[in-house]
Structures are given as structure tokens and as C-alpha cells.
Design a protein around this motif. Structure first.
Motif, PDB file in Angstrom:
ATOM      1  N   ASP A 442      28.761  68.534  88.363  1.00  0.00           N
ATOM      2  CA  ASP A 442      29.095  69.774  87.643  1.00  0.00           C
ATOM      3  C   ASP A 442      29.792  70.543  88.481  1.00  0.00           C
ATOM      4  OD1 ASP A 442      28.654  71.400  84.916  1.00  0.00           O
ATOM      5  OD2 ASP A 442      27.906  72.835  86.519  1.00  0.00           O
ATOM      6  N   VAL A 443      30.682  71.235  87.635  1.00  0.00           N
ATOM      7  CA  VAL A 443      31.826  72.158  88.418  1.00  0.00           C
ATOM      8  C   VAL A 443      31.003  73.367  88.991  1.00  0.00           C
ATOM      9  CG1 VAL A 443      33.757  73.777  88.237  1.00  0.00           C
ATOM     10  CG2 VAL A 443      33.442  71.724  86.801  1.00  0.00           C
ATOM     11  N   LEU A 444      29.855  73.978  88.523  1.00  0.00           N
ATOM     12  CA  LEU A 444      29.119  75.023  88.896  1.00  0.00           C
ATOM     13  C   LEU A 444      28.343  74.390  90.006  1.00  0.00           C
ATOM     14  CD1 LEU A 444      28.041  77.539  88.909  1.00  0.00           C
ATOM     15  CD2 LEU A 444      26.153  76.935  87.346  1.00  0.00           C
ATOM     16  N   PHE A 445      27.954  73.182  90.192  1.00  0.00           N
ATOM     17  CA  PHE A 445      27.130  72.680  91.414  1.00  0.00           C
ATOM     18  C   PHE A 445      28.205  72.483  92.462  1.00  0.00           C
ATOM     19  CE2 PHE A 445      25.912  68.955  93.840  1.00  0.00           C
ATOM     20  CZ  PHE A 445      24.490  69.476  94.215  1.00  0.00           C
ATOM     21  N   ARG A 446      29.273  72.082  92.203  1.00  0.00           N
ATOM     22  CA  ARG A 446      30.399  72.133  93.155  1.00  0.00           C
ATOM     23  C   ARG A 446      30.796  73.274  93.876  1.00  0.00           C
ATOM     24  NH1 ARG A 446      35.138  67.671  90.980  1.00  0.00           N
ATOM     25  NH2 ARG A 446      33.373  65.768  90.709  1.00  0.00           N
ATOM     26  N   ALA A 447      30.775  74.190  93.026  1.00  0.00           N
ATOM     27  CA  ALA A 447      31.178  75.440  93.618  1.00  0.00           C
ATOM     28  C   ALA A 447      29.997  76.083  94.546  1.00  0.00           C
ATOM     29  CB  ALA A 447      31.588  76.544  92.661  1.00  0.00           C
ATOM     30  N   LEU A 448      29.090  75.940  94.162  1.00  0.00           N
ATOM     31  CA  LEU A 448      27.612  76.171  94.796  1.00  0.00           C
ATOM     32  C   LEU A 448      27.533  75.339  96.196  1.00  0.00           C
ATOM     33  CD1 LEU A 448      24.830  77.580  94.861  1.00  0.00           C
ATOM     34  CD2 LEU A 448      23.812  75.850  93.851  1.00  0.00           C
ATOM     35  N   VAL A 449      27.884  74.174  96.245  1.00  0.00           N
ATOM     36  CA  VAL A 449      27.816  73.225  97.360  1.00  0.00           C
ATOM     37  C   VAL A 449      29.045  73.895  98.459  1.00  0.00           C
ATOM     38  CG1 VAL A 449      28.308  71.176  98.511  1.00  0.00           C
ATOM     39  CG2 VAL A 449      26.899  71.458  96.425  1.00  0.00           C
ATOM     40  N   PHE A 450      30.259  74.255  98.005  1.00  0.00           N
ATOM     41  CA  PHE A 450      31.302  74.605  98.728  1.00  0.00           C
ATOM     42  C   PHE A 450      31.056  75.960  99.349  1.00  0.00           C
ATOM     43  CE2 PHE A 450      34.544  72.169  95.936  1.00  0.00           C
ATOM     44  CZ  PHE A 450      34.293  71.126  96.861  1.00  0.00           C
ATOM     45  N   GLY A 451      30.330  76.814  98.592  1.00  0.00           N
ATOM     46  CA  GLY A 451      29.987  78.327  98.978  1.00  0.00           C
ATOM     47  C   GLY A 451      28.914  78.019 100.168  1.00  0.00           C
ATOM     48  N   ILE A 452      27.700  77.347  99.868  1.00  0.00           N
ATOM     49  CA  ILE A 452      26.898  77.158 100.967  1.00  0.00           C
ATOM     50  C   ILE A 452      27.434  76.361 102.259  1.00  0.00           C
ATOM     51  CG2 ILE A 452      24.576  75.660 101.736  1.00  0.00           C
ATOM     52  CD1 ILE A 452      23.958  75.923  98.531  1.00  0.00           C
ATOM     53  N   CYS A 453      28.319  75.503 102.192  1.00  0.00           N
ATOM     54  CA  CYS A 453      28.869  74.754 103.178  1.00  0.00           C
ATOM     55  C   CYS A 453      29.736  75.802 103.890  1.00  0.00           C
ATOM     56  CB  CYS A 453      29.934  73.640 102.909  1.00  0.00           C
ATOM     57  SG  CYS A 453      28.827  71.929 102.270  1.00  0.00           S
ATOM     58  N   GLY A 454      30.419  76.589 103.422  1.00  0.00           N
ATOM     59  CA  GLY A 454      31.497  77.631 103.908  1.00  0.00           C
ATOM     60  C   GLY A 454      30.646  78.879 104.716  1.00  0.00           C
ATOM     61  N   TYR A 455      29.501  79.189 104.152  1.00  0.00           N
ATOM     62  CA  TYR A 455      28.640  80.149 104.528  1.00  0.00           C
ATOM     63  C   TYR A 455      27.882  79.332 105.866  1.00  0.00           C
ATOM     64  CZ  TYR A 455      24.401  83.198 105.165  1.00  0.00           C
ATOM     65  OH  TYR A 455      23.284  83.995 105.765  1.00  0.00           O
TER      66      TYR A 455
END
Length: 518
Positions: A442-455
Motif C-alpha cells: 500500500d502507498v501509505l505503508f510505503r510512505a511509513l517505511v520511507f519515513g522510518i528509514c529516513g528517521y
């Protein structure tokens, strides 16, 4: 010129400091002797002379080209041949004598020697370019039919002979680039052309073996890490492109174990590499670089085999002739056999010369590397020859990729090595992002993963840099306190005795003695 301007300004400032009494005359003489103020005018004169020679040489070359272009059609083949060879030989000999002269004259300044060597090297590079033009024009004059691959390969091998003879890094790098251009042109002709066997086709088919046997010794002769690195890249890329091991099921009907050996051989060769294998070498110049490149090979193989499509059959619709297929069944086996034997020889040599007691970390590292190579060799072969293990293979190489990333992070933390730490973190982040993008999420899940990886990257980076700075400060402070200085517990007055402050049993004995005194 910029450096000479700096020296001129430094001399003016030093003279002003001497006149104002900031420094004494003896100190000014020391500065003048250290920076060679007396040679500034001479080096400036030689710089302008070199510029005049370069501009004059360009104008002279332009005039010769204009003259040759105007009368080229009217000259006979013999005149053209003599003219081209004379131009090449005169440029090469002039460059060699100019490059060699500073090594035979010892009463000149270092700057003038460097300038002459630079001019000589530039003339030698120019002669290498003239060699390529000569080969092209000679083929046209004598109606010699040939492909662009043959031209670049012949040109590259000629420059390679010059690099071996003169031990010049620039010529070595130029030779590698030219040979690789000929290889990439030739590999396209190999797939699309006829099955006629020529020397260029043989060179293209055996390029992995030629790259290792020709470029690695040249790196020692030139003492160049660039040549060694470029040679390793040329060997690895040509080996993979000739054998085409991926996807794993594409050529499973040819020889099942080719993919395993093609993927494992570069990492095995580089990790077991030892400079002392050469009889005339008594120092380890390229072993650290080879092992770093070996780790890169492990990371690339693990990352590629972690994708699902690498384990599935893909129809590329190749239009291959039977002759070409038979060639690729037989000739790569020769390269794989020789290079695999070399890898085994290097491993035995490495084990034989490890006579000193090895630490547990060394045994652990060797065990990890052996495990990596074992999985690379066995898993693709099992998938091709015995039974399909698509899901298990993907899982295995994802785990291996995570282990490699974790090992790099741990090495970076243990040795305070920023490169290892960040390579491990970026590799682990790349693995997570690749898995998220590979599968339909899901797009929301991808955004969450990208945010967690960046943080996580930001937090880990700040934590590592803070820890690195703190440990560096504490080490510098500890070395100051443990050095036994007279200001802190090291003197006989405050420490009770000088021996207590400098005792080898405790680096802080001087401090503790001082506190008891108080």
C-alpha cells in the motif's frame, strides 16, 4: 603559476616581517631556504617556457595537419607510411627523452624536474593518441578490413606495451579504457555477427582472463591503486557479461554450475588475494583494496539474488547461432578453470602463511566468508540442477545481505570507521526499500517505511557521530593524563614519586598519587 604567486606573496610577507622586527634575519633565512625563494624566478621562467612550448607545439601540429590534409591524396602509400611512423616515433622519442631527463640530472630543482616530467608524459600520451590515428590510417591506406573492436583492441594493447615499458599510470589507465571500449564493441558484434573466429573475438571471449593477467601485474609495475581497481572492475564486469549468470533459469540448459562459479569467483579471488603471491613483491600494497572490493562483490551478489525475478525464467528471445552457443559452452569453462585454480592457489597460500596464532575474530571472519561463498556456490546450483527453491533462495540471500550489513555496522562501531558504518546502514536501508518496492504494498505503508528509514538514518548518524566525537575526546584526554606529565601527577612533588606517576601498571597512577598527597 598559482603556487608561484603564493610563494611570491610569502616572500613579500616574510621580508615585511623581517623589516618590522617580527622575525629575525636568521629566521627569514630559514624560511627562504625552506621555501626556496631563490628559485622563484627560475621556476616562473620555466613555467612560461613550458606554456610557450605547448602553444608552439599545438600550432606546429596544426600546421602539419593542414599540410598533410592538403597533399594526402597525392602522396603514395610508402610516403604516407613513412610520414605516419616518423610522426609517431619522433613524438614518442621526444617525450621519452624529456620524461627521462630529470631522473638523470640531479643538480636541478624539484619543480623544474616535475615540469619536465609532466611535459614528457604529455608527449607520451600524445604519441599514444597518434598511435591510434596511425593504425586507423594504415588500415585505410593498405585496404585492411576490420571492425572498430579490432582497432580499439589493437590500440589498447599497443598502449599497454608502452605502459609496461615506461611504468606510467596515465598510459596504463588509457590502455584499460581503450581495451574496454574494444571489448564492449566486440561483445555486441559477437552476439549479432557471424561465427567467424578472429583474434579480436578470442580476446573478447577471454577478456576476464586477460584482464586479470594483464592489468594486475601492471598495477604493481606502476604502483597504482587506480590501475588495480580498474583492472578488477574490468575483470568482474566482463566475466559476468560473458557468462550471463542472471536470471538463474535463463541458461540452465547449458551448464548448471556456470552461474554459481561466475557469481562466486570474483569475491573468492579478491578476498583470498595476497600481494606476497608474486615472488618479487615483499609488501602488501593492494590486499586491503582487494578485500574491500571483495565485500562489494558480496553485497552486489546478495542484493541481486534477493529479488524474485532473478530466480524465475525470463525469455530474452536471443537470436543465437549454434556456433555461438557452442562457443559459450566451451570457452568460458577455460577461463573459469584457470581463475578458479588461481583462487584455490591464493587460498592455500593465505592459509600457509598464517603461521602466527590467529585471534578468534580472524577465525570468525574466515568462517563467515567461507559460509558466504558456500551459499553462493550451492544455492544457485541446487535451484538449476536439482529442484526449484525460489522462496528459500530469496530468503537465504536476504538473510545473507542483512548479515553483511550488520557486520559492516559492527565493524564501523568497533573500529570507529565511518565508511564501514555508513555502508552497512545504507545497505540495510536499501534492502528494506527494495523489498517494499518489489512487492505490491500500500502507498501509505510505503510512505511509513520511507519515513522510518529516513528517521533511523538520521538518528543513527547523529548517535554515531556523537559517540565517535566523545570517544575521540576521551582518548585524547586519557592519553594526556596517562602520559605522566609534570602538571598532573607525574612530577615528584605532587605525585609522591616520579615513578608512581609513570608506572606501567596504571596509566592514572600519577593522578591517584596526587590525590593522596592532597
Amino acid at each position: 603559476m598559482i603556487f608561484n604567486n603564493f610563494l611570491q606573496k610569502l616572500r613579500q610577507e616574510a621580508q615585511r616581517w623581517r623589516d618590522e622586527g617580527i622575525i629575525s634575519s636568521s629566521q627569514y633565512d630559514q624560511i627562504a631556504k625552506r621555501h626556496q625563494f631563490n628559485n622563484i624566478e627560475e621556476s616562473t621562467r620555466e613555467s612560461f617556457g613550458a606554456i610557450a612550448i605547448v602553444i608552439g607545439g599545438l600550432l606546429l601540429g596544426l600546421g602539419l595537419m593542414t599540410l598533410v590534409g592538403a597533399n594526402w591524396q597525392g602522396w603514395s602509400r610508402e610516403v604516407k607510411f613513412i610520414l605516419l611512423m616518423s610522426l609517431f616515433l619522433s613524438t614518442a622519442i621526444t617525450g621519452f627523452l624529456t620524461w627521462r631527463e630529470p631522473t638523470m640530472i640531479t643538480n636541478q630543482g624539484k619543480k623544474s624536474q616535475k615540469g619536465k616530467r609532466a611535459i614528457g608524459e604529455a608527449l607520451l600520451i600524445l604519441s599514444a593518441f597518434i598511435l591510434g590515428a596511425t593504425l586507423l590510417l594504415m588500415a585505410q591506406i593498405f585496404n585492411i578490413s576490420g571492425s572498430a573492436s579490432e582497432l580499439f583492441l589493437a590500440w589498447g594493447f599497443g598502449v599497454l606495451v608502452m605502459a609496461y615499458s615506461l611504468s606510467l599510470n596515465s598510459l596504463g589507465i588509457m590502455a584499460i579504457v581503450l581495451i574496454q571500449i574494444g571489448y564492449w564493441i566486440g561483445i555486441g558484434d559477437l552476439w549479432s555477427g557471424s561465427g567467424e573466429v578472429t583474434w579480436a573475438r578470442l580476446a573478447v571471449r577471454h577478456m576476464p582472463l586477460l584482464s586479470w593477467l594483464l592489468f594486475v601485474p601492471l598495477a604493481y609495475i606502476c604502483r597504482s591503486r587506480w590501475i588495480f581497481g580498474l583492472g578488477v572492475v574490468a575483470f568482474t564486469v566482463s566475466l559476468q557479461y560473458n557468462l550471463r549468470p542472471l536470471p538463474l533459469l535463463t541458461f540452465s540448459d547449458v551448464v548448471p554450475w556456470i552461474a554459481s562459479f561466475a557469481l562466486a569467483l570474483p569475491a573468492a579471488l579478491l578476498w583470498s588475494y595476497d600481494d606476497l603471491l608474486f615472488p618479487t613483491v615483499n609488501y602488501r600494497l593492494f590486499q586491503p583494496l582487494a578485500r574491500n572490493l571483495g565485500l562489494i562483490c558480496f553485497g552486489v551478489v546478495f542484493y541481486l539474488l534477493s529479488f524474485r525475478w532473478q530466480w524465475q525464467a525470463v525469455d530474452f528471445s536471443y537470436s543465437q547461432s549454434n556456433n555461438l552457443s557452442s562457443v559459450f559452452r566451451s570457452l568460458p569453462i577455460i577461463d573459469l578453470g584457470i581463475l578458479s585454480g588461481l583462487a584455490v592457489l591464493q587460498s592455500l597460500f593465505l592459509i600457509r602463511h598464517s603461521n602466527s596464532p590467529l585471534r578468534r575474530e580472524v577465525f570468525f571472519t574466515l568462517g563467515i566468508i567461507t559460509t558466504f561463498l558456500g551459499f553462493i556456490l550451492i544455492t544457485p546450483f541446487w535451484h538449476q540442477a536439482i529442484t526449484r527453491i525460489t522462496e528459500l533462495g530469496i530468503f537465504i540471500f536476504n538473510v545473507l545481505l542483512a548479515i553483511l550489513a550488520w557486520g559492516l555496522v559492527q565493524e564501523g562501531l568497533k573500529l570507529r570507521n565511518r565508511t564501514s558504518f555508513w555502508c552497512g546502514m545504507l545497505l540495510f536501508t536499501l534492502q528494506i526499500i527494495s523489498r517494499v518496492l518489489e512487492y505490491n504494498t500500500d502507498v501509505l505503508f510505503r510512505a511509513l517505511v520511507f519515513g522510518i528509514c529516513g528517521y533511523s538514518l538520521i538518528a543513527a548518524g547523529l548517535w554515531f557521530e556523537r559517540r565517535f566525537t566523545t570517544s575521540k575526546t576521551s582518548n585524547s584526554g586519557g592519553s594526556w593524563n596517562s602520559g605522566g606529565s609534570g602538571n598532573s601527577g607525574g612530577s615528584g612533588n605532587s605525585g609522591g614519586s616520579g615513578n608512581s606517576g609513570n608506572s606501567g601498571n596504571s596509566g592514572n597512577s600519577g593522578n591517584s598519587g596526587g590525590s593522596n598527597k592532597k
